[in-house]
Design an enzyme around this catalytic site. Sequence first.
Site, PDB file in Angstrom:
ATOM      1  N   HIS A 211       0.815  -1.227   0.000  1.00  0.00           N
ATOM      2  CA  HIS A 211       0.000   0.000   0.000  1.00  0.00           C
ATOM      3  C   HIS A 211       0.843   1.269   0.000  1.00  0.00           C
ATOM      4  O   HIS A 211       0.322   2.360  -0.241  1.00  0.00           O
ATOM      5  CB  HIS A 211      -0.991  -0.007   1.173  1.00  0.00           C
ATOM      6  CG  HIS A 211      -0.398   0.340   2.504  1.00  0.00           C
ATOM      7  ND1 HIS A 211      -0.049  -0.606   3.447  1.00  0.00           N
ATOM      8  CD2 HIS A 211      -0.094   1.548   3.063  1.00  0.00           C
ATOM      9  CE1 HIS A 211       0.419   0.005   4.526  1.00  0.00           C
ATOM     10  NE2 HIS A 211       0.416   1.306   4.312  1.00  0.00           N
ATOM     11  N   ASP A 256      -0.821  -7.476   1.351  1.00  0.00           N
ATOM     12  CA  ASP A 256      -0.180  -6.150   1.435  1.00  0.00           C
ATOM     13  C   ASP A 256       1.327  -6.328   1.590  1.00  0.00           C
ATOM     14  O   ASP A 256       1.901  -6.139   2.664  1.00  0.00           O
ATOM     15  CB  ASP A 256      -0.774  -5.387   2.626  1.00  0.00           C
ATOM     16  CG  ASP A 256      -0.317  -3.931   2.668  1.00  0.00           C
ATOM     17  OD1 ASP A 256       0.259  -3.463   1.663  1.00  0.00           O
ATOM     18  OD2 ASP A 256      -0.542  -3.268   3.701  1.00  0.00           O
ATOM     19  N   SER A 352       4.197   2.318   8.203  1.00  0.00           N
ATOM     20  CA  SER A 352       3.804   1.317   7.203  1.00  0.00           C
ATOM     21  C   SER A 352       5.005   0.753   6.463  1.00  0.00           C
ATOM     22  O   SER A 352       5.933   1.477   6.100  1.00  0.00           O
ATOM     23  CB  SER A 352       2.857   1.948   6.180  1.00  0.00           C
ATOM     24  OG  SER A 352       1.598   2.209   6.759  1.00  0.00           O
ATOM     25  N   GLY A 353       4.969  -0.564   6.237  1.00  0.00           N
ATOM     26  CA  GLY A 353       6.045  -1.222   5.504  1.00  0.00           C
ATOM     27  C   GLY A 353       7.217  -1.618   6.366  1.00  0.00           C
ATOM     28  O   GLY A 353       8.092  -2.367   5.939  1.00  0.00           O
TER      29      GLY A 353
END
Length: 401
Positions: A211, A256, A352-353
């Site tokens: 994402h 994801d 995120s990530g």
Amino acid sequence: MPATLGRRTSSLKPWMMALLVAAGVLVLAIIIGLLVYFLAFDQKFYYYQTSFRIPSIEYNPEFSVEHSKIRTDLKQKLNNEIDQIFRRSSLNHHYIKSHVVNLRSSNDGLNTDVLLKFQFASNNADTLKRQADNILHQKLKLNESFLRIDTSLPRLRGCGRGREFPSMERIAGGYPAKRADWPWQASLQMDGIHFCGASLISEEWLLTAAHCFDIYKNPKLWMASFGTTLSPPLMRRKIHSIIIHENYAPHKHDDDIAVVKLSTPVLFSNDVGKVCLPDASFEVLPQSSVFVTGWGALKANGPFPNTLRQVEVEIISNDVCNQVNVYGGAVSSGMICAGFLTGKRDACEGDSGGPLVIARDRNWYLIGIVSWGIDCGKENKPGLYTKVTCYRDWIKSKTNV
């Protein structure tokens, strides 16, 4: 009675002969094709990193200027010297090129860090890397080159070697990480601005969340930064390519996951290293203590820190996270739930990530990728992470890691 002489003619008709010949040619072509594949195409690129001393050259501050002529000329001289060593060795057909990563001062002259690129079948990787090491040591021990092996740096350790294992506090309102605590942590940036975290899984591959690239998928727009601080960064790399899971859809949370290839491999050190990837059978039980790191906001809609932060959370079973008052069935088998139902400790926007890791046998293993959640540290809303073990085969298929 005299024997009757006659012609010995084939019982096969011309069209049948032509068919047999064509079949033979086809079989031969397949065999040759397989041989070519296994001898040439079933070979992977591998990087061997090493360091040299150059006692005959004094350090010049211009060596640190990225595009200075003196730096460019010296790097070319070093590459030519290393090329010559391997072109005249038993690894001639496997050696591709060298890449000078760094030039640094030392007490007796100049030191340099170099990545050597080879191509060979994966089952021979360890043997041929040992050969490369032996070739360098034998050649340089004979003083046939202006290079010397640099023994001042510690030998590289394996994956997942970061900080020791004491307790830590949360990212949201928590504590900064110390230098070299989490050497696999990377920042994915556009125009020098941090967008997402990522984890280094090899010299040239990062693992992150799909994402992160919902809007911007062009790798030329992205840059990876390493080190504990965003500014100044310890090291930066351009992005060569971005591979997003084929089943990922922006309006969903499943699959994801993405891998990012660096344009230039990194050189491992105490400050930059890879995290261990777990096997598909790797199990993590509920209430296990795990850690997440990132440069995300300290609270919902809060500021982004410049220094990497860390948080200790607990694994929560998917059954608990799927309760009506928590996520109501939205947590799939490809996700990990981690945090506390009481809230407070959590990842946040900008994390995120990034990595969710667990200590196992004195190494750190990447078990999750920061994916989604509701708010940051909210009661009954722990963090959700992409479950790495579910995608182990996918990662291998894209990166050979």
